[in-house]
Design a protein around this motif. Structure first.
Motif, short mmCIF file in Angstrom:
data_model
loop_
_atom_site.label_atom_id
_atom_site.label_comp_id
_atom_site.label_asym_id
_atom_site.label_seq_id
_atom_site.Cartn_x
_atom_site.Cartn_y
_atom_site.Cartn_z
N TRP A 419 0.90 -1.29 0.03
CA TRP A 419 -0.01 0.05 0.22
C TRP A 419 0.82 1.33 0.17
O TRP A 419 0.63 1.91 -0.79
N ILE A 420 1.92 1.33 0.80
CA ILE A 420 2.71 2.55 0.97
C ILE A 420 3.60 2.64 -0.22
O ILE A 420 3.81 4.02 -0.62
N PHE A 421 4.18 1.50 -0.85
CA PHE A 421 4.82 1.81 -1.77
C PHE A 421 4.20 2.15 -3.21
O PHE A 421 4.82 2.97 -4.01
N LYS A 422 3.00 1.74 -3.17
CA LYS A 422 2.11 2.17 -4.36
C LYS A 422 1.75 3.71 -4.03
O LYS A 422 1.92 4.25 -5.11
N LEU A 423 1.63 4.24 -3.06
CA LEU A 423 1.54 5.65 -2.90
C LEU A 423 2.81 6.56 -3.17
O LEU A 423 2.86 7.45 -3.91
N TYR A 424 3.84 5.53 -2.74
CA TYR A 424 5.20 6.30 -2.93
C TYR A 424 5.34 6.70 -4.47
O TYR A 424 5.66 7.74 -5.22
#
Length: 613
Positions: A419-424
């Motif tokens: 989730w967080i790497f998709k946002l990044y």
């Protein structure tokens, strides 16, 4: 570490086992992993989350579904008792409660109840996920620099008269800036944000990267001091001073600083011999399930070493016997399993994902520099640049997503990390596109880019969420997920894209306002908009600001239409899914804030013009 998986002993005939007997709660022997809150007598559904519509429309699957469907929090068990005001409470006590409620429980050690309270209302959710990161980034670039006029004869005063000097894409230097202010204030905060982001990512991985004997405050302070001290000798040596004017050199040094926690964590695991197997001996009950019960060999590294010495096997690479040729493959596999535990292999995959993520913004810096050095561009060149960057980011995103996985048993197998790497990556793509808007010279370029973006979004996203598309992906071997899991990831990506678009555009509009009219205009010549030739062509601040504002409005309309279309076709709500994710994994909220602030700073840092006094 928080106790994410308390285990309940018993048999599969127990009431708890019958209630949670599903693939979402893995069975481990006679134990089944059950969320801690399931052990409570309360049964409020889905965190009592989403007063508007509850959890309807959610396609949560896996462990997140188990938490979201049964994280029982009764009305009297929401953890708000510590926040209630009492008569006679002094100001200091009220201030402490405010700090705990808004800092500790949301950022430092996020609590599910505190995060739930913030994300269930759209204005507070926008406040922490959009306005706060954008405001911090704009405030950071608006801090007034001490400035000095250029010296006579400086090549930046007349760029183009020196054959060895080429004006960078972000403009020729107009003033000199104070090196020490830049280092300790501007660059210091930039590095600190980068370290916070790395730390929060490790929190999602449930691993402390710092040595336990030093502790987090001392370790991060030492790294921060090193990050600020190392550039000083480079600045003081005349032969090396030229390096300090290059933005890429500073960004590369930040890359090294961000890689230090990864290297430290790797070294800690190596020193504790995590790559060799278990460090501590197993109990007699645990040894029943291992080969040591029959071979009389201990399970820890020390036990195996003692056993080797008793058997006269001093060579650490020697097996207990010399296998026959037909047995060598099996013996080699046994050796690899013994020397490379699954937890260590998982950490290596995690480090690789971090490396790909850190390289992304270095590649983005190179892309931006190439584009800016080759201005002006026609419509075709603009489209080629934008979509070559889009393809590059999506390839890096796909690689990182494959490494991280979303299901247990994959390389890393962490949904929150994915989730967080998709946002990044989504935000990295958006920020460089926003910076591009400052160099679009005609309404037709804005219209062309926005038409392509909105049309592809509204048409392509629902198409990829269809069952037919999922069957094609499964047939080609591009996904092994069920349709519900695949659909969940698609709707999650819609929510993440919406956040990335809005925070990046808000930061872009705010930054061009404060940098064009503020005291740092000459430090950021990229936003000066005062070239006489450009002004004659209608290319100025007003055109850029209003065209970007209209583009933002078009993006909001496209996002609204996309969400309505998804809800009509598939019966799921992107806002519900995003809120459930943030409530199920509360650490996502501060990690998202850290990564957004860091990426927004990258956008601004890449266009500052450094020329030190």
């Amino acid at each position: 570490m928080p106790e994410f998986f308390p285990f309940i002993p018993g048999t599969e005939t127990s009431q708890t086992a019958r209630q949670h007997a599903s693939d979402a709660s893995p069975l481990l022997g006679r134990f089944r992993a059950v969320p801690r809150s399931q052990q409570r007598p309360h049964s409020a559904s889905a965190l009592g989350l989403l007063s508007n519509g509850g959890g309807r429309g959610s396609v949560h699957v896996g462990y997140g579904a188990l938490i979201a469907s049964g994280l029982g929090i009764a009305p009297d068990d929401d953890g708000d008792d510590d926040y209630e005001d009492h008569d006679g409470a002094d100001y200091g006590h009220k201030a402490y409660r405010w700090v705990r409620r808004n800092v500790e429980d949301l950022i430092i050690a996020p609590r599910q109840t505190a995060v739930k309270r913030v994300v269930e209302r759209w204005w507070t959710r926008w406040g922490v996920l959009v306005f706060l990161p954008a405001a911090l980034a704009v405030a950071w670039c608006a801090i007034p620099f001490p400035q000095y006029p250029l010296r006579p004869g400086d090549p930046d005063r007349n760029p183009g008269h020196d054959n060895d000097h080429q004006t960078p894409g972000h403009g020729a230097a107009r003033v000199q800036v104070n090196f020490w202010f830049f280092l300790f204030v501007y660059y210091g905060f930039y590095n600190l944000t980068a370290l916070m982001w790395i730390t929060k990512v490790f929190n999602l991985y449930s691993l402390n990267w710092w040595p336990s004997n030093l502790g987090f405050p001392l370790t991060i302070t030492l790294i921060a001091v090193l990050g600020l001290a190392a550039p000083i000798p480079v600045y003081m040596v005349p032969e090396l001073k030229f390096l300090t004017i290059h933005n890429t050199a500073w960004i590369s040094w930040t890359f090294v600083i961000m890689a230090m926690p990864v290297a430290i964590a790797f070294c800690i695991l190596m020193l504790h011999e995590r790559h060799l197997g278990l460090r501590n001996s197993l109990s007699e009950t645990q040894r029943i399930f291992t080969s040591s019960w029959w071979t009389s060999e201990g399970d820890s590294v020390a036990d195996r070493n003692r056993h080797r010495r008793r058997m006269g096997l001093n060579d650490y690479n020697t097996m207990y016997y010399t296998p026959l040729p037909s047995q060598r493959g099996r013996a080699s596999a046994m050796l690899r399993r013994r020397w490379l535990p699954a937890s260590f292999v998982r950490f290596v995959w995690f480090c690789l994902a971090l490396l790909v993520g850190l390289l992304a913004y270095l590649i983005g810096e190179a892309y931006a520099e190439i584009y800016l050095r080759t201005l002006p561009h026609n419509n075709l060149e603009t489209v080629v640049y934008v979509y070559s960057w889009v393809i590059t980011v999506h390839l890096l995103d796909a690689l990182t997503g494959w490494i991280l996985g979303v299901s247990e048993g994959e390389r890393v197998g962490s949904y929150p990390l994915s989730w967080i790497f998709k946002l990044y990556f989504m935000l990295t793509y958006q920020t460089y596109v926003r910076a591009l808007y400052a160099r679009l010279r005609s309404p037709s370029q804005f219209i062309l880019l926005q038409a392509l973006s909105s049309t592809s979004l509204i048409v392509f996203v629902p198409l990829t969420m269809s069952m037919t598309w999922h069957r094609i992906m499964s047939f080609l071997g591009l996904t092994t997920q069920s349709y519900a899991s695949y659909q969940k990831l698609c709707i999650r990506n819609v929510f993440i894209r919406f956040i990335a678009e809005n925070v990046s555009m808000l930061a872009f509009l705010g930054s061009i306002l404060v940098l064009h009219f503020g005291s740092n205009q000459d430090v950021y010549p990229y936003f000066a908009f005062d070239d006489p030739e450009d002004i004659e062509d209608g290319y100025n601040f007003g055109f850029t600001f209003y065209a970007s504002t209209i583009t933002w409005a078009c993006e909001l309309v496209a996002a609204f239409l996309l969400r309505a279309l998804i809800r009509w076709c598939f019966g799921v709500n992107a806002s519900v899914e995003g809120k459930l994710d943030l409530a199920v994994w509360p650490e996502l909220l501060p990690t998202s804030m850290a990564v957004m602030l860091h990426v927004l700073q990258n956008m601004l840092f890449s266009i500052i013009r450094l020329h030190f006094h």
